[in-house]
Scaffold this active site. Structure first.
Site, PDB file in Angstrom:
ATOM      1  N   GLU A 156      -1.639  -5.419   8.748  1.00  0.00           N
ATOM      2  CA  GLU A 156      -0.834  -4.873   9.839  1.00  0.00           C
ATOM      3  C   GLU A 156      -1.494  -5.120  11.197  1.00  0.00           C
ATOM      4  O   GLU A 156      -2.715  -5.043  11.327  1.00  0.00           O
ATOM      5  CB  GLU A 156      -0.643  -3.360   9.623  1.00  0.00           C
ATOM      6  CG  GLU A 156       0.131  -3.051   8.343  1.00  0.00           C
ATOM      7  CD  GLU A 156       0.366  -1.561   8.126  1.00  0.00           C
ATOM      8  OE1 GLU A 156       0.099  -0.750   9.041  1.00  0.00           O
ATOM      9  OE2 GLU A 156       0.829  -1.202   7.027  1.00  0.00           O
ATOM     10  N   LYS A 201      -1.367  -9.376   3.015  1.00  0.00           N
ATOM     11  CA  LYS A 201      -0.630  -8.928   4.202  1.00  0.00           C
ATOM     12  C   LYS A 201      -1.485  -7.915   4.937  1.00  0.00           C
ATOM     13  O   LYS A 201      -2.127  -7.067   4.309  1.00  0.00           O
ATOM     14  CB  LYS A 201       0.709  -8.296   3.794  1.00  0.00           C
ATOM     15  CG  LYS A 201       1.461  -7.679   4.979  1.00  0.00           C
ATOM     16  CD  LYS A 201       2.910  -7.385   4.653  1.00  0.00           C
ATOM     17  CE  LYS A 201       3.160  -6.078   3.953  1.00  0.00           C
ATOM     18  NZ  LYS A 201       2.715  -4.883   4.686  1.00  0.00           N
ATOM     19  N   GLU A 249       8.969  -4.438  10.980  1.00  0.00           N
ATOM     20  CA  GLU A 249       9.454  -3.147  10.469  1.00  0.00           C
ATOM     21  C   GLU A 249       9.966  -2.248  11.588  1.00  0.00           C
ATOM     22  O   GLU A 249       9.284  -2.053  12.608  1.00  0.00           O
ATOM     23  CB  GLU A 249       8.317  -2.439   9.695  1.00  0.00           C
ATOM     24  CG  GLU A 249       8.753  -1.072   9.157  1.00  0.00           C
ATOM     25  CD  GLU A 249       7.798  -0.460   8.145  1.00  0.00           C
ATOM     26  OE1 GLU A 249       6.799  -1.111   7.774  1.00  0.00           O
ATOM     27  OE2 GLU A 249       8.063   0.679   7.719  1.00  0.00           O
ATOM     28  N   ASP A 291      -1.039  -6.123  -0.093  1.00  0.00           N
ATOM     29  CA  ASP A 291      -1.426  -5.459   1.156  1.00  0.00           C
ATOM     30  C   ASP A 291      -2.935  -5.251   1.225  1.00  0.00           C
ATOM     31  O   ASP A 291      -3.552  -4.794   0.244  1.00  0.00           O
ATOM     32  CB  ASP A 291      -0.769  -4.070   1.232  1.00  0.00           C
ATOM     33  CG  ASP A 291       0.443  -4.053   2.140  1.00  0.00           C
ATOM     34  OD1 ASP A 291       0.541  -4.905   3.037  1.00  0.00           O
ATOM     35  OD2 ASP A 291       1.297  -3.164   1.953  1.00  0.00           O
ATOM     36  N   ASP A 297       0.830  -1.206   0.000  1.00  0.00           N
ATOM     37  CA  ASP A 297       0.000   0.000   0.000  1.00  0.00           C
ATOM     38  C   ASP A 297       0.872   1.265   0.000  1.00  0.00           C
ATOM     39  O   ASP A 297       0.354   2.380  -0.116  1.00  0.00           O
ATOM     40  CB  ASP A 297      -1.003  -0.005   1.168  1.00  0.00           C
ATOM     41  CG  ASP A 297      -0.331  -0.071   2.526  1.00  0.00           C
ATOM     42  OD1 ASP A 297       0.897  -0.247   2.592  1.00  0.00           O
ATOM     43  OD2 ASP A 297      -1.065   0.043   3.537  1.00  0.00           O
ATOM     44  N   SER A 298       2.203   1.090   0.075  1.00  0.00           N
ATOM     45  CA  SER A 298       3.105   2.233  -0.100  1.00  0.00           C
ATOM     46  C   SER A 298       2.971   2.791  -1.519  1.00  0.00           C
ATOM     47  O   SER A 298       3.526   3.852  -1.822  1.00  0.00           O
ATOM     48  CB  SER A 298       4.558   1.832   0.183  1.00  0.00           C
ATOM     49  OG  SER A 298       4.922   0.694  -0.568  1.00  0.00           O
TER      50      SER A 298
HETATM   51  O1  KIV Z   1       3.624  -1.264   1.603  1.00  0.00           O
HETATM   52  C1  KIV Z   1       4.812  -1.459   1.853  1.00  0.00           C
HETATM   53  O2  KIV Z   1       5.729  -0.964   1.177  1.00  0.00           O
HETATM   54  C2  KIV Z   1       5.150  -2.325   2.976  1.00  0.00           C
HETATM   55  C3  KIV Z   1       6.601  -2.527   3.269  1.00  0.00           C
HETATM   56  C4  KIV Z   1       7.083  -1.444   4.157  1.00  0.00           C
HETATM   57  C5  KIV Z   1       6.860  -3.864   3.868  1.00  0.00           C
HETATM   58  O3  KIV Z   1       4.298  -2.807   3.643  1.00  0.00           O
END
Ligand code: KIV
Length: 262
Positions: free
Chosen positions: A114, A112, A177, A83, A44-45
């Site tokens: 969080e 994934k 992280e 994500d 999600d970055s």
């Molecule tokens: O979205 C992302 O880039 C991440 C990484 C920091 C692992 O979750």
């Protein structure tokens, strides 16, 4: 070529370091599919790196679906982890399973999310639906407001409890992280699933980086990222060369166009 599976990744713990990078689009996915990288993360970055948002909180399921489709079209050998965006899994087990299912329908091999102890039921529900889950603990960027910023997370017992809860809930691996290397080492020794670290030192089972940081494309890079290439400078130089060649009449040159046979 066979796509890497959850079983392949789990078997790598203690044997071979696992490598993961974020990938957000088709062209990068095609290029990276020709490397020996193990996993793609449609992270999600992408909110900051490709959509220009201030954080990951603005990223929605529609964004993740759109980018997942693009990466899946590259048909990589690498396992594709996607994500779950902010508010796609927090509300209820049912919402979490439905949204995880949607990402898998689009071609994700795993999702994934969080959080640790507080996500126990969510992870369990998704895993029970037959969807592999990767956990993410330590600094959890979707909670940067509650955490008071993107900071080093130091509470060793909480990090360990989060990892244990995720393992019990059935995750196949855990991203750790921005924590002290000693803490990540302890977690790696105490859980049976692979740990994949970012800003958490060398003792983990694998490493993940944001592709834009590695390529030198990001606006701001955290201290734990390594720039392997200065692509931003290379791109600017290439574009400056193009504009000056057009202005000087050097491009297009004879091999770049056709004329009618005389
Ligand atoms: O979205 C992302 O880039 C991440 C990484 C920091 C692992 O979750």
């Amino acid at each position: 070529m066979q796509r890497m599976t959850v079983r392949d990744i789990v078997k790598m713990k203690g044997r071979q370091k696992i490598t993961m990078l974020t990938v957000y689009d088709y062209s990068m996915a095609r290029i990276l599919s020709e490397t020996d990288l193990d996993m793609f993360l449609v992270g999600d970055s992408l909110g900051m790196n490709v959509l220009g948002f201030p954080s990951t909180l603005q990223v929605t399921m529609d964004h993740m679906v759109h980018h997942t489709r693009a990466v899946v079209r590259a048909n990589p050998r690498q396992m594709i982890v996607v994500d779950m965006p902010f508010m796609s899994y927090e509300l209820s087990n049912e919402t979490a399973v439905r949204n995880a299912g949607e990402l898998v329908r689009e071609g994700a091999d795993a999702v994934k999310l969080e959080g640790g102890v507080e996500m126990f039921e969510r992870v369990k529900s998704i895993v029970r639906a037959g969807i592999p889950v990767m956990g993410h603990i330590g600094l959890t960027p979707q909670r940067y407001l509650a955490l008071g910023g993107y900071r080093l997370i130091k509470d060793e017992e909480k990090i360990l409890a989060d990892a244990m809860a995720l393992e019990e809930a059935g995750v196949f691996s855990i991203v750790i992280e921005n924590v002290y290397a000693e803490i990540a080492k302890r977690v790696t020794e105490e859980v049976s699933v692979p740990t994949i670290c970012i800003g958490a030192g060398p003792h983990c089972d694998g490493q993940v980086l944001v592709l834009h940081d590695l390529l030198g494309l990001g606006d701001i890079s955290p201290y734990f990222a390594k720039k392997y290439l200065d692509l931003k400078t290379e791109i600017r130089d290439a574009v400056r060369k193009y504009t000056s060649e057009v202005r000087e009449g050097k491009f297009p040159s004879r091999e770049n166009y056709r004329v009618r046979d005389s």
